[in-house]
Design an enzyme around this catalytic site. Structure first.
Site, mmCIF file in Angstrom:
data_model
loop_
_atom_site.group_PDB
_atom_site.id
_atom_site.type_symbol
_atom_site.label_atom_id
_atom_site.label_comp_id
_atom_site.label_asym_id
_atom_site.label_seq_id
_atom_site.Cartn_x
_atom_site.Cartn_y
_atom_site.Cartn_z
ATOM 1 N N ASP A 193 -13.514 50.337 -5.865
ATOM 2 C CA ASP A 193 -14.974 50.393 -5.917
ATOM 3 C C ASP A 193 -15.519 49.021 -6.294
ATOM 4 O O ASP A 193 -15.483 48.687 -7.469
ATOM 5 C CB ASP A 193 -15.457 51.476 -6.880
ATOM 6 N N GLU A 209 -9.247 41.342 -15.597
ATOM 7 C CA GLU A 209 -9.155 42.551 -14.768
ATOM 8 C C GLU A 209 -8.699 42.223 -13.354
ATOM 9 O O GLU A 209 -7.956 42.971 -12.730
ATOM 10 C CB GLU A 209 -10.533 43.217 -14.741
#
Length: 518
Positions: A295, A479
Protein backbone atom coordinates in the site's frame (compact mmCIF):
# COMPACT_ATOMS: atom_id res chain seq x y z
CA UNK A 1 7.57 -22.87 27.28
CA UNK A 2 4.12 -24.38 27.20
CA UNK A 3 2.68 -24.21 23.71
CA UNK A 4 -0.92 -23.00 23.46
CA UNK A 5 -3.33 -24.79 21.16
CA UNK A 6 -6.60 -23.12 20.37
CA UNK A 7 -10.06 -24.16 19.32
CA UNK A 8 -11.41 -23.85 15.79
CA UNK A 9 -11.82 -20.31 14.55
CA UNK A 10 -15.16 -18.55 14.51
CA UNK A 11 -16.43 -16.78 11.41
CA UNK A 12 -15.42 -13.18 10.90
CA UNK A 13 -19.07 -12.14 10.71
CA UNK A 14 -19.60 -13.54 14.22
CA UNK A 15 -16.30 -12.22 15.51
CA UNK A 16 -17.15 -8.69 14.44
CA UNK A 17 -20.46 -8.81 16.31
CA UNK A 18 -19.26 -10.74 19.37
CA UNK A 19 -17.90 -8.76 22.29
CA UNK A 20 -19.20 -5.73 20.42
CA UNK A 21 -17.76 -3.07 22.69
CA UNK A 22 -14.30 -4.61 22.40
CA UNK A 23 -14.23 -4.78 18.59
CA UNK A 24 -16.15 -1.69 17.45
CA UNK A 25 -13.80 0.38 15.28
CA UNK A 26 -13.34 4.06 16.16
CA UNK A 27 -15.43 5.45 13.27
CA UNK A 28 -18.44 3.55 14.60
CA UNK A 29 -17.61 4.27 18.23
CA UNK A 30 -17.19 8.03 17.92
CA UNK A 31 -19.30 8.87 14.87
CA UNK A 32 -19.33 12.60 14.11
CA UNK A 33 -16.43 13.26 16.48
CA UNK A 34 -14.28 10.79 14.54
CA UNK A 35 -15.16 12.39 11.21
CA UNK A 36 -14.49 15.91 12.50
CA UNK A 37 -11.12 15.00 14.00
CA UNK A 38 -9.93 13.22 10.88
CA UNK A 39 -11.30 15.64 8.29
CA UNK A 40 -9.96 18.68 10.16
CA UNK A 41 -6.54 17.02 10.41
CA UNK A 42 -6.25 17.58 14.14
CA UNK A 43 -3.21 15.30 13.86
CA UNK A 44 -0.93 15.26 10.79
CA UNK A 45 -1.16 11.46 10.70
CA UNK A 46 -4.68 9.99 10.69
CA UNK A 47 -3.41 6.95 12.57
CA UNK A 48 -2.73 9.02 15.68
CA UNK A 49 -6.38 9.51 16.65
CA UNK A 50 -7.42 5.90 16.08
CA UNK A 51 -4.56 4.84 18.37
CA UNK A 52 -5.61 7.20 21.16
CA UNK A 53 -7.08 5.80 24.37
CA UNK A 54 -10.24 7.35 25.78
CA UNK A 55 -9.80 8.73 29.29
CA UNK A 56 -13.44 7.94 30.08
CA UNK A 57 -16.44 6.21 28.57
CA UNK A 58 -16.58 6.67 24.77
CA UNK A 59 -20.35 7.06 25.06
CA UNK A 60 -19.93 9.91 27.56
CA UNK A 61 -17.36 11.61 25.30
CA UNK A 62 -19.71 11.37 22.33
CA UNK A 63 -22.62 12.68 24.39
CA UNK A 64 -20.63 15.73 25.48
CA UNK A 65 -19.41 16.38 21.96
CA UNK A 66 -22.93 16.17 20.59
CA UNK A 67 -24.08 18.82 23.07
CA UNK A 68 -21.18 21.08 22.11
CA UNK A 69 -21.95 20.67 18.41
CA UNK A 70 -25.53 21.74 19.00
CA UNK A 71 -24.50 24.86 20.90
CA UNK A 72 -20.83 25.62 20.17
CA UNK A 73 -19.01 28.35 22.03
CA UNK A 74 -16.70 30.83 20.34
CA UNK A 75 -13.65 29.57 22.18
CA UNK A 76 -14.25 25.85 21.55
CA UNK A 77 -11.14 23.99 20.36
CA UNK A 78 -11.58 20.54 18.86
CA UNK A 79 -7.90 19.81 19.42
CA UNK A 80 -8.19 20.69 23.11
CA UNK A 81 -11.37 18.59 23.40
CA UNK A 82 -9.46 15.60 22.05
CA UNK A 83 -6.48 16.22 24.32
CA UNK A 84 -8.78 16.56 27.34
CA UNK A 85 -10.60 13.31 26.58
CA UNK A 86 -7.92 11.06 25.10
CA UNK A 87 -4.40 9.90 25.90
CA UNK A 88 -2.21 10.24 22.83
CA UNK A 89 -0.12 7.24 21.72
CA UNK A 90 3.63 7.01 22.03
CA UNK A 91 5.89 5.39 19.46
CA UNK A 92 7.89 2.44 20.88
CA UNK A 93 11.21 4.17 20.25
CA UNK A 94 10.25 7.71 21.30
CA UNK A 95 12.59 7.65 24.28
CA UNK A 96 15.32 5.53 22.70
CA UNK A 97 18.63 7.07 21.72
CA UNK A 98 21.01 5.23 19.41
CA UNK A 99 24.49 4.43 20.66
CA UNK A 100 26.35 5.68 17.60
CA UNK A 101 29.43 3.73 18.60
CA UNK A 102 27.57 0.42 18.35
CA UNK A 103 27.84 -1.67 15.19
CA UNK A 104 24.60 -2.40 13.33
CA UNK A 105 24.16 -5.93 14.69
CA UNK A 106 24.58 -4.77 18.29
CA UNK A 107 22.14 -1.95 17.56
CA UNK A 108 19.53 -4.40 16.26
CA UNK A 109 19.91 -6.71 19.25
CA UNK A 110 19.30 -3.70 21.50
CA UNK A 111 16.30 -2.71 19.39
CA UNK A 112 14.55 -6.03 20.05
CA UNK A 113 13.99 -4.83 23.61
CA UNK A 114 12.88 -1.37 22.45
CA UNK A 115 10.37 -2.86 20.01
CA UNK A 116 9.17 -5.53 22.44
CA UNK A 117 5.71 -5.31 23.95
CA UNK A 118 4.74 -7.32 27.01
CA UNK A 119 1.47 -9.30 27.07
CA UNK A 120 -1.39 -6.84 26.79
CA UNK A 121 -3.94 -6.00 29.42
CA UNK A 122 -7.43 -5.03 28.35
CA UNK A 123 -7.65 -1.24 28.38
CA UNK A 124 -11.07 0.40 28.18
CA UNK A 125 -11.36 2.93 25.39
CA UNK A 126 -8.43 1.54 23.38
CA UNK A 127 -8.52 0.16 19.85
CA UNK A 128 -5.78 -2.35 20.72
CA UNK A 129 -6.78 -6.02 20.56
CA UNK A 130 -4.93 -7.46 23.57
CA UNK A 131 -2.50 -10.32 22.90
CA UNK A 132 -1.67 -13.01 25.47
CA UNK A 133 2.08 -13.16 24.79
CA UNK A 134 4.87 -10.64 24.30
CA UNK A 135 5.54 -9.50 20.74
CA UNK A 136 7.63 -7.22 18.51
CA UNK A 137 6.18 -4.13 16.83
CA UNK A 138 7.74 -2.65 13.67
CA UNK A 139 8.42 0.82 15.10
CA UNK A 140 7.53 4.41 14.27
CA UNK A 141 3.79 4.90 13.77
CA UNK A 142 3.30 1.14 13.87
CA UNK A 143 2.66 0.50 17.56
CA UNK A 144 1.02 -2.94 17.25
CA UNK A 145 1.96 -6.32 15.85
CA UNK A 146 1.68 -6.69 12.07
CA UNK A 147 1.06 -9.99 10.38
CA UNK A 148 3.45 -10.38 7.47
CA UNK A 149 6.03 -8.05 9.00
CA UNK A 150 6.40 -10.51 11.84
CA UNK A 151 7.70 -13.37 9.69
CA UNK A 152 10.64 -11.29 8.50
CA UNK A 153 11.18 -9.99 12.02
CA UNK A 154 11.36 -13.63 13.13
CA UNK A 155 14.27 -14.24 10.75
CA UNK A 156 16.29 -11.75 12.75
CA UNK A 157 15.06 -13.10 16.06
CA UNK A 158 16.32 -16.50 14.94
CA UNK A 159 19.70 -15.05 14.00
CA UNK A 160 19.83 -13.26 17.37
CA UNK A 161 19.01 -16.41 19.34
CA UNK A 162 15.63 -14.99 20.46
CA UNK A 163 13.79 -18.25 19.87
CA UNK A 164 11.32 -17.80 22.73
CA UNK A 165 9.97 -14.69 21.05
CA UNK A 166 9.40 -16.62 17.81
CA UNK A 167 7.17 -19.02 19.72
CA UNK A 168 5.40 -16.13 21.44
CA UNK A 169 4.58 -14.57 18.08
CA UNK A 170 3.31 -17.86 16.66
CA UNK A 171 1.11 -18.31 19.73
CA UNK A 172 -0.26 -14.79 19.38
CA UNK A 173 -1.24 -15.43 15.77
CA UNK A 174 -2.80 -18.75 16.80
CA UNK A 175 -4.81 -16.86 19.40
CA UNK A 176 -5.97 -14.30 16.83
CA UNK A 177 -7.05 -17.09 14.50
CA UNK A 178 -9.01 -18.67 17.34
CA UNK A 179 -10.57 -15.41 18.47
CA UNK A 180 -11.41 -13.73 15.15
CA UNK A 181 -11.28 -16.43 12.50
CA UNK A 182 -8.27 -14.85 10.78
CA UNK A 183 -5.09 -12.96 11.55
CA UNK A 184 -6.01 -9.27 11.26
CA UNK A 185 -3.72 -6.83 9.47
CA UNK A 186 -2.62 -5.80 12.99
CA UNK A 187 -4.03 -6.13 16.49
CA UNK A 188 -6.34 -3.12 16.27
CA UNK A 189 -10.13 -3.04 16.01
CA UNK A 190 -9.93 -1.03 12.80
CA UNK A 191 -7.87 -3.80 11.16
CA UNK A 192 -10.40 -6.58 11.72
CA UNK A 193 -11.93 -6.30 8.25
CA UNK A 194 -8.82 -7.69 6.56
CA UNK A 195 -5.76 -9.84 6.98
CA UNK A 196 -2.31 -9.56 5.36
CA UNK A 197 -0.15 -11.90 3.25
CA UNK A 198 -0.60 -15.31 4.95
CA UNK A 199 2.82 -16.18 6.35
CA UNK A 200 1.62 -18.31 9.27
CA UNK A 201 2.69 -21.58 7.64
CA UNK A 202 6.18 -20.17 7.03
CA UNK A 203 6.36 -19.11 10.67
CA UNK A 204 5.75 -22.75 11.60
CA UNK A 205 8.71 -23.72 9.40
CA UNK A 206 10.88 -21.41 11.52
CA UNK A 207 9.48 -22.81 14.75
CA UNK A 208 10.00 -26.38 13.50
CA UNK A 209 13.75 -25.69 13.23
CA UNK A 210 13.76 -25.37 17.00
CA UNK A 211 11.02 -27.75 18.10
CA UNK A 212 10.83 -30.32 15.33
CA UNK A 213 8.08 -31.34 12.91
CA UNK A 214 5.64 -31.94 15.75
CA UNK A 215 4.69 -28.26 15.50
CA UNK A 216 2.81 -29.00 12.27
CA UNK A 217 0.52 -31.32 14.20
CA UNK A 218 0.24 -29.08 17.24
CA UNK A 219 -0.82 -26.03 15.22
CA UNK A 220 -3.15 -27.90 12.87
CA UNK A 221 -6.29 -26.07 14.00
CA UNK A 222 -4.99 -22.54 13.47
CA UNK A 223 -3.49 -23.67 10.15
CA UNK A 224 -6.88 -24.94 9.06
CA UNK A 225 -8.57 -21.77 10.30
CA UNK A 226 -6.17 -19.69 8.25
CA UNK A 227 -6.93 -21.70 5.15
CA UNK A 228 -10.68 -21.65 5.70
CA UNK A 229 -10.62 -17.86 5.95
CA UNK A 230 -8.75 -17.39 2.69
CA UNK A 231 -10.95 -19.97 0.94
CA UNK A 232 -14.18 -18.19 2.05
CA UNK A 233 -15.30 -21.09 4.25
CA UNK A 234 -15.67 -19.30 7.58
CA UNK A 235 -16.61 -15.76 6.61
CA UNK A 236 -18.49 -13.90 3.87
CA UNK A 237 -15.20 -12.90 2.25
CA UNK A 238 -14.62 -12.94 -1.49
CA UNK A 239 -11.00 -13.98 -1.67
CA UNK A 240 -11.72 -16.93 -3.98
CA UNK A 241 -12.00 -16.54 -7.75
CA UNK A 242 -12.90 -19.43 -10.06
CA UNK A 243 -11.22 -19.45 -13.41
CA UNK A 244 -13.11 -20.46 -16.60
CA UNK A 245 -11.88 -24.05 -16.45
CA UNK A 246 -12.76 -24.42 -12.75
CA UNK A 247 -9.31 -23.73 -11.34
CA UNK A 248 -9.31 -21.76 -8.09
CA UNK A 249 -7.04 -18.79 -7.41
CA UNK A 250 -7.21 -16.02 -4.82
CA UNK A 251 -7.15 -12.26 -4.46
CA UNK A 252 -7.03 -9.68 -1.69
CA UNK A 253 -10.47 -8.49 -0.58
CA UNK A 254 -11.21 -6.32 2.45
CA UNK A 255 -14.66 -6.80 3.96
CA UNK A 256 -15.58 -3.11 4.00
CA UNK A 257 -16.24 -0.53 1.30
CA UNK A 258 -15.66 2.52 3.47
CA UNK A 259 -12.62 4.78 4.01
CA UNK A 260 -9.86 3.27 6.13
CA UNK A 261 -10.17 4.60 9.67
CA UNK A 262 -6.41 5.20 9.98
CA UNK A 263 -6.28 7.11 6.66
CA UNK A 264 -9.80 8.48 6.64
CA UNK A 265 -9.23 11.93 5.18
CA UNK A 266 -6.93 10.69 2.41
CA UNK A 267 -9.49 8.08 1.33
CA UNK A 268 -12.46 10.47 1.50
CA UNK A 269 -10.60 12.99 -0.64
CA UNK A 270 -9.71 10.29 -3.15
CA UNK A 271 -13.36 9.28 -3.45
CA UNK A 272 -14.80 12.81 -3.37
CA UNK A 273 -15.63 13.27 -7.06
CA UNK A 274 -16.73 9.72 -7.80
CA UNK A 275 -20.29 8.40 -7.89
CA UNK A 276 -21.39 6.14 -5.06
CA UNK A 277 -20.64 2.83 -6.77
CA UNK A 278 -17.18 3.90 -7.92
CA UNK A 279 -16.47 5.41 -4.51
CA UNK A 280 -17.30 2.17 -2.69
CA UNK A 281 -15.22 0.09 -5.08
CA UNK A 282 -12.33 2.51 -4.66
CA UNK A 283 -12.53 2.34 -0.86
CA UNK A 284 -12.57 -1.46 -0.93
CA UNK A 285 -9.57 -1.53 -3.25
CA UNK A 286 -7.65 0.90 -1.03
CA UNK A 287 -8.38 -1.40 1.90
CA UNK A 288 -7.52 -4.51 -0.12
CA UNK A 289 -4.20 -3.00 -1.11
CA UNK A 290 -3.55 -2.62 2.62
CA UNK A 291 -4.35 -6.33 2.98
CA UNK A 292 -1.76 -7.05 0.28
CA UNK A 293 0.92 -5.18 2.23
CA UNK A 294 1.74 -3.24 -0.95
CA UNK A 295 0.00 0.00 0.00
CA UNK A 296 0.36 1.57 -2.47
CA UNK A 297 1.78 0.64 -5.85
CA UNK A 298 0.96 1.14 -9.52
CA UNK A 299 0.73 -2.64 -9.44
CA UNK A 300 -2.91 -2.14 -8.42
CA UNK A 301 -3.78 0.81 -10.68
CA UNK A 302 -5.90 0.27 -13.81
CA UNK A 303 -3.98 2.91 -15.76
CA UNK A 304 -0.64 2.04 -14.16
CA UNK A 305 -0.22 5.66 -13.05
CA UNK A 306 -2.91 7.13 -10.83
CA UNK A 307 -4.19 5.92 -7.47
CA UNK A 308 -7.68 7.12 -8.45
CA UNK A 309 -7.81 4.09 -10.78
CA UNK A 310 -6.96 1.61 -8.02
CA UNK A 311 -8.65 -1.77 -8.50
CA UNK A 312 -6.83 -4.20 -6.21
CA UNK A 313 -9.74 -6.65 -6.14
CA UNK A 314 -9.49 -7.04 -9.93
CA UNK A 315 -6.11 -8.80 -9.69
CA UNK A 316 -5.07 -12.34 -8.77
CA UNK A 317 -1.66 -11.65 -7.15
CA UNK A 318 1.13 -14.08 -7.91
CA UNK A 319 2.68 -13.78 -4.42
CA UNK A 320 -0.61 -14.41 -2.58
CA UNK A 321 -1.27 -17.56 -4.57
CA UNK A 322 2.25 -18.83 -3.93
CA UNK A 323 1.72 -18.26 -0.19
CA UNK A 324 -1.52 -20.24 -0.32
CA UNK A 325 0.29 -23.04 -2.16
CA UNK A 326 2.72 -23.20 0.75
CA UNK A 327 -0.19 -23.20 3.20
CA UNK A 328 -1.77 -26.14 1.36
CA UNK A 329 1.53 -28.06 1.39
CA UNK A 330 1.88 -27.34 5.11
CA UNK A 331 -1.66 -28.55 5.81
CA UNK A 332 -0.82 -31.78 4.02
CA UNK A 333 2.27 -32.11 6.21
CA UNK A 334 0.17 -31.41 9.31
CA UNK A 335 -2.47 -34.05 8.56
CA UNK A 336 0.22 -36.59 7.72
CA UNK A 337 1.80 -35.88 11.12
CA UNK A 338 -1.51 -36.66 12.86
CA UNK A 339 -2.11 -39.81 10.84
CA UNK A 340 -4.93 -38.44 8.70
CA UNK A 341 -3.52 -39.63 5.39
CA UNK A 342 -6.77 -39.03 3.52
CA UNK A 343 -6.71 -35.30 4.24
CA UNK A 344 -2.95 -35.17 3.77
CA UNK A 345 -3.39 -36.57 0.26
CA UNK A 346 -6.29 -34.19 -0.42
CA UNK A 347 -4.22 -31.11 0.39
CA UNK A 348 -1.32 -32.39 -1.67
CA UNK A 349 -3.68 -32.64 -4.63
CA UNK A 350 -5.14 -29.18 -3.96
CA UNK A 351 -1.64 -27.71 -3.79
CA UNK A 352 -0.66 -29.37 -7.06
CA UNK A 353 -3.74 -27.93 -8.75
CA UNK A 354 -2.86 -24.46 -7.52
CA UNK A 355 0.74 -24.91 -8.66
CA UNK A 356 -0.50 -25.85 -12.13
CA UNK A 357 -2.88 -22.88 -12.19
CA UNK A 358 -0.13 -20.45 -11.14
CA UNK A 359 2.14 -21.70 -13.88
CA UNK A 360 -0.69 -21.57 -16.39
CA UNK A 361 -2.40 -18.26 -15.64
CA UNK A 362 0.32 -16.14 -14.02
CA UNK A 363 3.29 -16.83 -16.30
CA UNK A 364 4.17 -14.88 -19.43
CA UNK A 365 5.99 -17.21 -21.80
CA UNK A 366 6.92 -14.29 -24.04
CA UNK A 367 9.32 -12.71 -21.55
CA UNK A 368 9.71 -15.45 -18.92
CA UNK A 369 8.29 -13.54 -15.93
CA UNK A 370 5.36 -14.11 -13.56
CA UNK A 371 2.63 -11.47 -13.32
CA UNK A 372 -0.65 -10.84 -11.56
CA UNK A 373 -3.79 -11.77 -13.49
CA UNK A 374 -6.36 -9.13 -14.47
CA UNK A 375 -9.75 -10.73 -13.76
CA UNK A 376 -12.00 -8.48 -15.83
CA UNK A 377 -9.52 -8.27 -18.68
CA UNK A 378 -8.93 -12.04 -18.60
CA UNK A 379 -5.24 -11.45 -19.22
CA UNK A 380 -1.96 -10.92 -17.42
CA UNK A 381 -1.32 -7.53 -15.86
CA UNK A 382 1.15 -5.38 -17.77
CA UNK A 383 2.80 -4.30 -14.52
CA UNK A 384 6.15 -6.03 -14.05
CA UNK A 385 7.04 -6.22 -10.35
CA UNK A 386 9.57 -8.08 -8.21
CA UNK A 387 6.63 -10.14 -6.91
CA UNK A 388 7.21 -12.19 -10.05
CA UNK A 389 10.13 -13.89 -8.28
CA UNK A 390 7.92 -15.54 -5.63
CA UNK A 391 7.21 -18.75 -7.62
CA UNK A 392 10.96 -19.36 -7.40
CA UNK A 393 11.03 -18.54 -3.69
CA UNK A 394 8.39 -21.23 -3.14
CA UNK A 395 10.10 -23.61 -5.62
CA UNK A 396 6.99 -24.12 -7.75
CA UNK A 397 8.38 -22.69 -11.00
CA UNK A 398 9.82 -25.20 -13.51
CA UNK A 399 13.63 -25.26 -13.40
CA UNK A 400 13.99 -24.21 -17.02
CA UNK A 401 12.36 -20.85 -16.26
CA UNK A 402 15.12 -19.59 -14.00
CA UNK A 403 17.46 -18.43 -16.77
CA UNK A 404 15.12 -15.82 -18.20
CA UNK A 405 13.89 -14.83 -14.73
CA UNK A 406 17.41 -14.32 -13.40
CA UNK A 407 18.21 -12.25 -16.48
CA UNK A 408 15.21 -10.01 -15.80
CA UNK A 409 16.21 -9.58 -12.16
CA UNK A 410 19.74 -8.61 -13.14
CA UNK A 411 18.89 -6.34 -16.06
CA UNK A 412 15.70 -4.68 -14.86
CA UNK A 413 15.39 -4.91 -11.07
CA UNK A 414 18.95 -4.92 -9.73
CA UNK A 415 20.04 -1.45 -8.62
CA UNK A 416 23.04 -0.18 -6.61
CA UNK A 417 21.29 -0.89 -3.31
CA UNK A 418 19.44 -4.12 -4.08
CA UNK A 419 16.32 -4.98 -6.10
CA UNK A 420 13.71 -2.34 -6.77
CA UNK A 421 10.03 -3.07 -6.12
CA UNK A 422 8.63 -2.11 -9.54
CA UNK A 423 9.95 -0.43 -12.67
CA UNK A 424 7.78 2.70 -12.28
CA UNK A 425 8.69 5.77 -10.26
CA UNK A 426 5.22 7.01 -9.32
CA UNK A 427 5.72 8.57 -5.90
CA UNK A 428 4.01 5.58 -4.30
CA UNK A 429 6.15 3.87 -1.69
CA UNK A 430 5.81 0.37 -3.18
CA UNK A 431 7.23 1.52 -6.51
CA UNK A 432 10.67 2.56 -7.71
CA UNK A 433 13.07 3.76 -6.43
CA UNK A 434 12.29 1.91 -3.21
CA UNK A 435 13.41 -1.50 -2.04
CA UNK A 436 11.85 -3.37 0.89
CA UNK A 437 13.42 -6.02 3.12
CA UNK A 438 10.82 -8.78 2.55
CA UNK A 439 11.12 -8.47 -1.22
CA UNK A 440 14.92 -8.49 -1.07
CA UNK A 441 14.76 -11.66 1.03
CA UNK A 442 12.40 -13.48 -1.32
CA UNK A 443 14.42 -12.49 -4.37
CA UNK A 444 17.67 -13.68 -2.79
CA UNK A 445 16.21 -16.96 -1.57
CA UNK A 446 14.31 -17.57 -4.80
CA UNK A 447 17.51 -17.28 -6.80
CA UNK A 448 19.38 -19.50 -4.34
CA UNK A 449 16.72 -22.19 -4.71
CA UNK A 450 17.52 -22.43 -8.41
CA UNK A 451 21.30 -22.25 -8.18
CA UNK A 452 21.73 -18.58 -9.09
CA UNK A 453 24.01 -18.06 -6.12
CA UNK A 454 26.23 -15.33 -7.55
CA UNK A 455 23.28 -13.07 -8.34
CA UNK A 456 21.70 -13.83 -4.97
CA UNK A 457 24.95 -12.93 -3.24
CA UNK A 458 25.24 -9.68 -5.19
CA UNK A 459 21.73 -8.59 -4.16
CA UNK A 460 22.46 -9.51 -0.54
CA UNK A 461 25.76 -7.62 -0.57
CA UNK A 462 24.23 -4.47 -2.06
CA UNK A 463 21.31 -4.53 0.38
CA UNK A 464 23.56 -5.11 3.40
CA UNK A 465 25.89 -2.32 2.31
CA UNK A 466 22.99 0.12 1.86
CA UNK A 467 21.43 -0.74 5.24
CA UNK A 468 24.76 -0.30 7.01
CA UNK A 469 25.54 2.92 5.15
CA UNK A 470 22.23 4.53 6.12
CA UNK A 471 22.61 3.31 9.70
CA UNK A 472 26.06 4.89 9.98
CA UNK A 473 24.70 8.16 8.58
CA UNK A 474 21.47 8.31 10.60
CA UNK A 475 21.76 5.86 13.50
CA UNK A 476 18.49 4.29 12.34
CA UNK A 477 17.08 1.24 10.59
CA UNK A 478 14.51 2.29 8.00
CA UNK A 479 11.22 0.84 6.87
CA UNK A 480 12.30 1.04 3.22
CA UNK A 481 15.31 2.26 1.23
CA UNK A 482 16.03 4.05 -2.02
CA UNK A 483 17.97 1.36 -3.88
CA UNK A 484 18.56 3.52 -6.97
CA UNK A 485 20.22 6.44 -5.18
CA UNK A 486 22.20 4.97 -2.33
CA UNK A 487 22.98 8.41 -0.96
CA UNK A 488 19.28 8.83 -0.08
CA UNK A 489 17.06 6.84 2.29
CA UNK A 490 13.60 6.48 0.72
CA UNK A 491 10.42 8.38 0.08
CA UNK A 492 6.91 8.32 -1.31
CA UNK A 493 3.60 7.21 0.13
CA UNK A 494 0.94 8.67 2.39
CA UNK A 495 3.12 8.81 5.53
CA UNK A 496 6.80 9.66 6.17
CA UNK A 497 9.38 6.88 6.09
CA UNK A 498 9.43 5.16 9.47
CA UNK A 499 12.36 4.01 11.57
CA UNK A 500 12.53 1.07 13.94
CA UNK A 501 12.20 -1.17 12.00
CA UNK A 502 11.16 -4.77 12.56
CA UNK A 503 11.45 -6.47 9.20
CA UNK A 504 14.51 -4.54 8.10
CA UNK A 505 16.25 -5.61 11.31
CA UNK A 506 15.18 -9.20 10.78
CA UNK A 507 16.28 -9.59 7.19
CA UNK A 508 19.56 -7.74 7.72
CA UNK A 509 20.52 -9.88 10.73
CA UNK A 510 19.84 -13.09 8.82
CA UNK A 511 21.64 -11.91 5.67
CA UNK A 512 24.69 -10.77 7.62
CA UNK A 513 24.80 -14.21 9.21
CA UNK A 514 24.55 -15.98 5.84
CA UNK A 515 26.73 -13.51 3.92
CA UNK A 516 29.38 -12.37 6.40
CA UNK A 517 31.76 -9.61 5.42
CA UNK A 518 35.22 -11.06 4.63
Amino acid sequence: MKRMIYSMAIPLSIALSANAQDTIPPDKLYGELFVDVQMNRIFPDGKTFVDCTAKRSPAAIVEDYTKIKKAPTADFSLKKFVEDNFDLPLAPSDNYKTDKNADVQTHIKQLWQVLKRNPDKTVAGSTLLPLPNSYIVPGGRFREVYYWDSYFTMLGLEASGETAMIENLVNNFSWLLSQYGHVPNGNRTYYLSRSQPPFFSLMLDLLAKKSGDKVYAEYQRPLQSEYDYWMDKTAPTKHVVKMPNGDVLNRYYDQYETPRQESYREDVELGAKANEAVKKARYRSLRSAAESGWDFSTRWFADGKNISTIETTNFLPVDLNCLLYHLEITLSKSYKATGDLLRANLYTQIAEKRKTAINKYLFNAADGWYYDYNISGKALSNSMTIAGITPFYFALAPKERIEKAAGIVEKKFLKPGGVVTTLKNSGQQWDAPNGWAPLEWMAIKGLEQYGKNDLAKEIAKRWIDLNVKVYKATGKMMEKYNVENIDATAGGGEYPSQDGFGWTNGVLMQLMKEYPTP
